[in-house]
Scaffold this motif. Structure first.
Motif, PDB file in Angstrom:
ATOM      1  N   ILE A  68       0.862  -1.175   0.000  1.00 46.58           N
ATOM      2  CA  ILE A  68       0.000   0.000   0.000  1.00 46.58           C
ATOM      3  C   ILE A  68       0.901   1.229   0.000  1.00 46.58           C
ATOM      4  O   ILE A  68       1.829   1.325   0.799  1.00 46.58           O
ATOM      5  CB  ILE A  68      -0.929   0.019   1.228  1.00 46.58           C
ATOM      6  N   TYR A  69       0.618   2.153  -0.920  1.00 47.95           N
ATOM      7  CA  TYR A  69       1.406   3.374  -0.979  1.00 47.95           C
ATOM      8  C   TYR A  69       0.489   4.570  -1.191  1.00 47.95           C
ATOM      9  O   TYR A  69      -0.662   4.433  -1.611  1.00 47.95           O
ATOM     10  CB  TYR A  69       2.456   3.312  -2.089  1.00 47.95           C
ATOM     11  N   ALA A  70       1.018   5.742  -0.901  1.00 37.53           N
ATOM     12  CA  ALA A  70       0.336   7.002  -1.183  1.00 37.53           C
ATOM     13  C   ALA A  70       1.259   7.864  -2.020  1.00 37.53           C
ATOM     14  O   ALA A  70       2.486   7.732  -1.952  1.00 37.53           O
ATOM     15  CB  ALA A  70      -0.007   7.728   0.117  1.00 37.53           C
TER      16      ALA A  70
ATOM     17  N   CYS B 254      -9.828  15.629   9.795  1.00 33.53           N
ATOM     18  CA  CYS B 254     -10.484  16.621   8.951  1.00 33.53           C
ATOM     19  C   CYS B 254     -11.520  16.048   7.992  1.00 33.53           C
ATOM     20  O   CYS B 254     -12.079  16.784   7.187  1.00 33.53           O
ATOM     21  CB  CYS B 254      -9.444  17.417   8.179  1.00 33.53           C
ATOM     22  N   GLY B 255     -11.778  14.766   8.030  1.00 28.62           N
ATOM     23  CA  GLY B 255     -12.799  14.184   7.175  1.00 28.62           C
ATOM     24  C   GLY B 255     -12.430  14.095   5.713  1.00 28.62           C
ATOM     25  O   GLY B 255     -13.289  14.058   4.845  1.00 28.62           O
TER      26      GLY B 255
ATOM     27  N   TYR C  74      -0.701  11.586   4.551  1.00 28.67           N
ATOM     28  CA  TYR C  74       0.487  12.284   5.043  1.00 28.67           C
ATOM     29  C   TYR C  74       0.257  12.875   6.424  1.00 28.67           C
ATOM     30  O   TYR C  74       1.200  13.276   7.095  1.00 28.67           O
ATOM     31  CB  TYR C  74       0.903  13.379   4.060  1.00 28.67           C
ATOM     32  N   LEU C  75      -1.015  12.945   6.857  1.00 29.97           N
ATOM     33  CA  LEU C  75      -1.350  13.538   8.149  1.00 29.97           C
ATOM     34  C   LEU C  75      -1.888  12.542   9.171  1.00 29.97           C
ATOM     35  O   LEU C  75      -2.165  12.915  10.304  1.00 29.97           O
ATOM     36  CB  LEU C  75      -2.374  14.666   7.969  1.00 29.97           C
ATOM     37  N   VAL C  76      -2.089  11.299   8.751  1.00 28.52           N
ATOM     38  CA  VAL C  76      -2.572  10.269   9.673  1.00 28.52           C
ATOM     39  C   VAL C  76      -1.587   9.109   9.684  1.00 28.52           C
ATOM     40  O   VAL C  76      -0.715   9.012   8.817  1.00 28.52           O
ATOM     41  CB  VAL C  76      -3.992   9.765   9.289  1.00 28.52           C
ATOM     42  N   SER C  77      -1.738   8.237  10.634  1.00 27.82           N
ATOM     43  CA  SER C  77      -0.838   7.084  10.703  1.00 27.82           C
ATOM     44  C   SER C  77      -1.085   6.134   9.546  1.00 27.82           C
ATOM     45  O   SER C  77      -2.167   6.104   8.957  1.00 27.82           O
ATOM     46  CB  SER C  77      -1.044   6.342  12.025  1.00 27.82           C
TER      47      SER C  77
END
Length: 141
Positions: free
Chosen positions: A6-8, A111-112, A117-120
């Motif tokens: 899994i990647y972003a 933030c919904g 990049y902002l969550v685990s």
């Protein structure tokens, strides 16, 4: 040996319907011979993708993705050996995350919206698992 990767990544240009359809068309053509299945999530400028298949094939695909100039800030969120595929019937499932119920996204973020990049990493993986278990992905074969 089967693996799940899994990647972003962030898109260099705004993600359009045409870009997503081109990615899916390529996946439908190229993934079956390689034994790769998975799912693609996207929002305005972020992709999150799950790839499942043989270790060598998935690793090779990830190497190609790292060189793909359509995106940047590639981050590996998860890589594990698996006993069975979660996305076995999809050459590439898709979901547009701005169409997902906001309360589901709020369950995993402040933030919904999807922003890996902002969550685990665990939160992003848990969101993907919930989307898969609730059949939120659109099948694309």
């Amino acid at each position: 040996m089967l693996v799940r990767l899994i990647y972003a990544s962030r898109a260099r240009d705004p993600i359009s319907h045409e870009i997503v359809e081109a990615i899916l068309a390529s996946a439908r053509k190229n993934n079956p011979p390689k034994g790769i299945t998975g799912a693609l999530c996207y929002s305005d400028n972020i992709f999150v993708q799950v790839l499942e298949g043989g270790r060598d094939q998935v690793n090779q695909m990830y190497g190609q993705l790292q060189r793909d100039e359509r995106h940047h800030d590639l981050v590996l969120l998860g890589y594990e050996s698996i006993d069975e595929r979660q996305y076995a019937s999809w050459t590439m499932g898709k979901i547009r995350l701005d169409k997902v119920n906001r309360s589901l996204l709020l369950k995993y973020s402040v933030c919904g919206e999807l922003n890996p990049y902002l969550v685990s990493n665990c939160a992003t993986v848990a969101l993907l698992n919930e989307l898969a278990s609730t059949a939120a992905f659109t099948q694309r074969d």
